[in-house]
Design an enzyme around this catalytic site. Structure first.
Site, PDB file in Angstrom:
ATOM      1  N   HIS A 181      27.151   7.039  67.938  1.00 63.02           N
ATOM      2  CA  HIS A 181      26.412   7.271  66.696  1.00 63.02           C
ATOM      3  C   HIS A 181      26.067   8.768  66.668  1.00 63.02           C
ATOM      4  CE1 HIS A 181      23.868   5.077  63.480  1.00 63.02           C
ATOM      5  NE2 HIS A 181      23.768   6.371  63.215  1.00 63.02           N
ATOM      6  N   GLU A 229      24.117  -1.671  58.269  1.00 58.71           N
ATOM      7  CA  GLU A 229      23.005  -0.831  57.805  1.00 58.71           C
ATOM      8  C   GLU A 229      22.827  -1.005  56.312  1.00 58.71           C
ATOM      9  OE1 GLU A 229      23.090   3.404  58.642  1.00 58.71           O
ATOM     10  OE2 GLU A 229      23.760   3.035  60.694  1.00 58.71           O
ATOM     11  N   GLN A 265      18.200   9.396  67.071  1.00 60.62           N
ATOM     12  CA  GLN A 265      17.143   9.335  66.064  1.00 60.62           C
ATOM     13  C   GLN A 265      15.806   8.816  66.596  1.00 60.62           C
ATOM     14  OE1 GLN A 265      20.061   7.339  63.184  1.00 60.62           O
ATOM     15  NE2 GLN A 265      18.840   8.580  61.804  1.00 60.62           N
ATOM     16  N   TRP A 321      18.253  -1.087  58.018  1.00 60.09           N
ATOM     17  CA  TRP A 321      18.062   0.268  58.523  1.00 60.09           C
ATOM     18  C   TRP A 321      16.760   0.784  57.925  1.00 60.09           C
ATOM     19  CZ3 TRP A 321      20.238   3.128  62.288  1.00 60.09           C
ATOM     20  CH2 TRP A 321      19.696   4.421  62.422  1.00 60.09           C
ATOM     21  N   ASN A 324      30.142   4.714  64.768  1.00 59.31           N
ATOM     22  CA  ASN A 324      29.357   4.552  63.552  1.00 59.31           C
ATOM     23  C   ASN A 324      29.821   5.587  62.541  1.00 59.31           C
ATOM     24  OD1 ASN A 324      26.887   3.668  61.977  1.00 59.31           O
ATOM     25  ND2 ASN A 324      26.549   5.869  62.081  1.00 59.31           N
ATOM     26  N   GLU A 325      30.317   5.140  61.390  1.00 60.41           N
ATOM     27  CA  GLU A 325      30.599   6.005  60.253  1.00 60.41           C
ATOM     28  C   GLU A 325      31.436   7.232  60.589  1.00 60.41           C
ATOM     29  OE1 GLU A 325      26.919   6.966  58.302  1.00 60.41           O
ATOM     30  OE2 GLU A 325      26.455   4.883  57.838  1.00 60.41           O
ATOM     31  N   GLU A 349      15.722  11.674  60.640  1.00 60.56           N
ATOM     32  CA  GLU A 349      16.764  11.415  59.650  1.00 60.56           C
ATOM     33  C   GLU A 349      17.692  12.639  59.517  1.00 60.56           C
ATOM     34  OE1 GLU A 349      18.215   8.929  58.308  1.00 60.56           O
ATOM     35  OE2 GLU A 349      19.393  10.196  56.967  1.00 60.56           O
ATOM     36  N   TRP A 350      18.367  12.982  60.612  1.00 58.35           N
ATOM     37  CA  TRP A 350      19.418  14.011  60.625  1.00 58.35           C
ATOM     38  C   TRP A 350      18.976  15.288  59.914  1.00 58.35           C
ATOM     39  CZ3 TRP A 350      21.898  12.168  64.476  1.00 58.35           C
ATOM     40  CH2 TRP A 350      22.112  10.794  64.595  1.00 58.35           C
ATOM     41  N   TYR A 391      24.359   2.150  51.209  1.00 59.55           N
ATOM     42  CA  TYR A 391      23.079   2.622  50.670  1.00 59.55           C
ATOM     43  C   TYR A 391      23.097   2.807  49.154  1.00 59.55           C
ATOM     44  CZ  TYR A 391      21.625   3.324  55.435  1.00 59.55           C
ATOM     45  OH  TYR A 391      21.291   3.091  56.735  1.00 59.55           O
TER      46      TYR A 391
HETATM   47  C1  FCB Z   1      23.505   6.455  57.871  1.00 64.60           C
HETATM   48  C2  FCB Z   1      23.368   6.680  59.353  1.00 64.60           C
HETATM   49  C3  FCB Z   1      22.019   6.324  59.912  1.00 64.60           C
HETATM   50  C4  FCB Z   1      20.889   6.678  58.976  1.00 64.60           C
HETATM   51  C5  FCB Z   1      21.168   6.238  57.560  1.00 64.60           C
HETATM   52  C6  FCB Z   1      20.081   6.557  56.575  1.00 64.60           C
HETATM   53  O1  FCB Z   1      24.531   7.245  57.365  1.00 64.60           O
HETATM   54  O2  FCB Z   1      24.320   5.910  60.050  1.00 64.60           O
HETATM   55  O3  FCB Z   1      21.898   6.905  61.177  1.00 64.60           O
HETATM   56  O4  FCB Z   1      20.584   8.005  59.086  1.00 64.60           O
HETATM   57  O5  FCB Z   1      22.383   6.785  57.121  1.00 64.60           O
END
Ligand code: FCB
Length: 433
Positions: A114, A342, A16, A388, A158-159, A395-396, A287
């Site tokens: 990640h 995050e 990122q 975060w 990560n996730e 942002e992906w 989030y």
């Molecule tokens: C999470 C990701 C991170 C970022 C946030 C907004 O899922 O781990 O890289 O993009 O969302």
């Protein structure tokens, strides 16, 4: 909460922010970005925040925020060759960065994966191929040996939910595969990779805090009807519990018994023991929440709640879900110390006369830090919090359209500007007793 041993930090991830793609192998996100219609603004990670070149000024930026810790990720394709040996140039980049952080008294929290899987491993089946888990173990072994004792904390993944579900089942993240029969298979290999890497980390870096980072989107029923409650429980089992339960209970949630044969992961004898390695910490990314109702076709269906506050990415602002999540995880599992790895908000920021008046983001942080405090007061062992993100970044699937940073990035000039939220975070941290 304001105790000195509670760490405050900021977080980023390699793909990122780094750019610098010519000095590493291609990864699945390069390929995904080059596929039409996958990234909303047709952008890619070629330059991003140019952190590969600007890292020294970025460390100074982090230092200026007065944080205790910085969470970064290692780009696997930057430190490994196709043959699986170390790429010394890539390793040296991270050693320089880690040394500088340590010199400034900032604790490095390193995530090993990640989402930037080397493309040549995807060409071999990626996370659908069990062998990728062993490739990850070998990478974890080489890199943790090379880093010596520089790293305060290692997270394996990560996730894994996002890698497995968004990448292989929903197809909205790299590598963009879309099949109900892929998600749980990929998830199992990711969790296996985590367990194998944990064994290596405990041997190579026994003094580091070793663990994993999971994301949670707590599931709520639309009504109190039994049908909606059941729907939200099933969604929770698929999206949240699927990734945490194996770590502590060494088995998948009971929905596994009703999965069609083609969706079942291939579990070899001994796998669940490997996955259930003791953890030094667990990272929680949070989030928003999701609300579900019963659906005849799919068992559950997500609904949009009308008239509630949202961030710029459309995620409902519901801080209470964070404290409820932390308390419920603590009730369900024998948790190690937790870190909120995050939490943050995309907002429609405007840089005006050299400043960004993102009081909405500051408010988001304020509410969520209070939620963390509520969980601590309810007895949950939480040791740190990472915003975060340090700065706006790629942002992906949203490209550069969504800004999550507490620092504003002008992508044309690469100029960084502290938003008001960064100043508020800095002042809040500095006020600690
Ligand atoms: C999470 C990701 C991170 C970022 C946030 C907004 O899922 O781990 O890289 O993009 O969302």
């Amino acid at each position: 909460m304001q105790k000195r041993d509670f760490l405050f930090g900021v977080a980023t991830a390699s793909f990122q922010i780094e750019g610098g793609i010519d000095s590493r192998l291609p990864c699945i996100w390069d390929t995904f970005c080059n596929t039409p219609n996958k990234i909303r603004d047709n952008s890619d990670g070629a330059i991003a925040c140019d952190h590969y070149n600007l890292w020294q000024q970025d460390v100074a930026l982090i230092e200026s925020l007065n944080v205790d810790a910085y969470r970064l990720s290692i780009s696997w394709p930057r430190v490994i060759t196709v043959e699986g040996t170390l790429n010394q140039q890539g390793v040296d980049f991270y050693i320089g960065l880690l040394d500088r952080l340590i010199e400034k008294g900032i604790k490095p929290f390193v995530t090993l994966y990640h989402w930037d899987l080397p493309q040549h491993l995807e060409d071999n089946g990626g996370w659908l191929n069990r062998d990728t888990a062993y490739k990850f173990r070998d990478y974890a072994d080489l890199i943790s040996t090379a880093f010596g004792d520089r790293v305060h904390s290692y997270a394996t993944l990560n996730e894994p939910f996002c890698s497995a579900y968004l990448g292989y089942e929903a197809g909205i993240h790299a590598p963009g595969l879309k099949s109900r029969s892929f998600g749980k298979k990929a998830a199992h290999h990711l969790l296996l990779a985590h367990g194998l890497a944990m064994q290596v980390l405990q041997k190579n870096s026994p003094n580091a805090l070793n663990g994993i980072v999971l994301n949670f989107t707590p599931c709520y029923p639309q009504s109190n009807s039994l049908q909606d409650l059941n729907a939200s429980n099933i969604a929770d089992a698929h999206f949240n519990q699927w990734y945490i339960k194996p770590l502590f209970d060494k088995r998948y949630p009971s929905i596994i018994e009703n999965l069609p044969a083609e969706e079942l992961p291939q579990i070899e004898p001994g796998d669940m023991e490997i996955i259930g390695q003791p953890l030094g910490f667990m990272g929680v990314n949070f989030y928003t929440r999701a609300v579900y109702k019963a659906s005849a076709e799919n068992q559950f269906e997500q609904v949009t709640v009308p008239d509630v506050p949202h961030t710029d990415i459309g995620w409902e602002i519901y801080p209470k879900a964070l404290s409820e999540l932390l308390v419920s995880l603590n009730d369900l599992y024998p948790l190690p110390p937790l870190y909120i790895t995050e939490n943050g908000a995309a907002m429609d920021d405007k840089l005006q006369d050299g400043s960004v008046a993102d009081e909405d983001r500051t408010q988001y942080y304020h509410q969520h830090l209070n939620a963390v405090n509520d969980a601590i007061e309810a007895g949950v062992d939480i040791r740190g919090y990472f915003a975060w993100s340090l700065m706006d970044n790629f942002e992906w699937a949203e490209g550069y359209l969504k800004r999550f940073g507490i620092v504003y990035v002008d992508y044309l000039t690469q100029q960084r500007t502290l938003k008001n939220s960064a100043k508020a975070y800095r002042d809040f941290i500095s006020l600690r007793a």
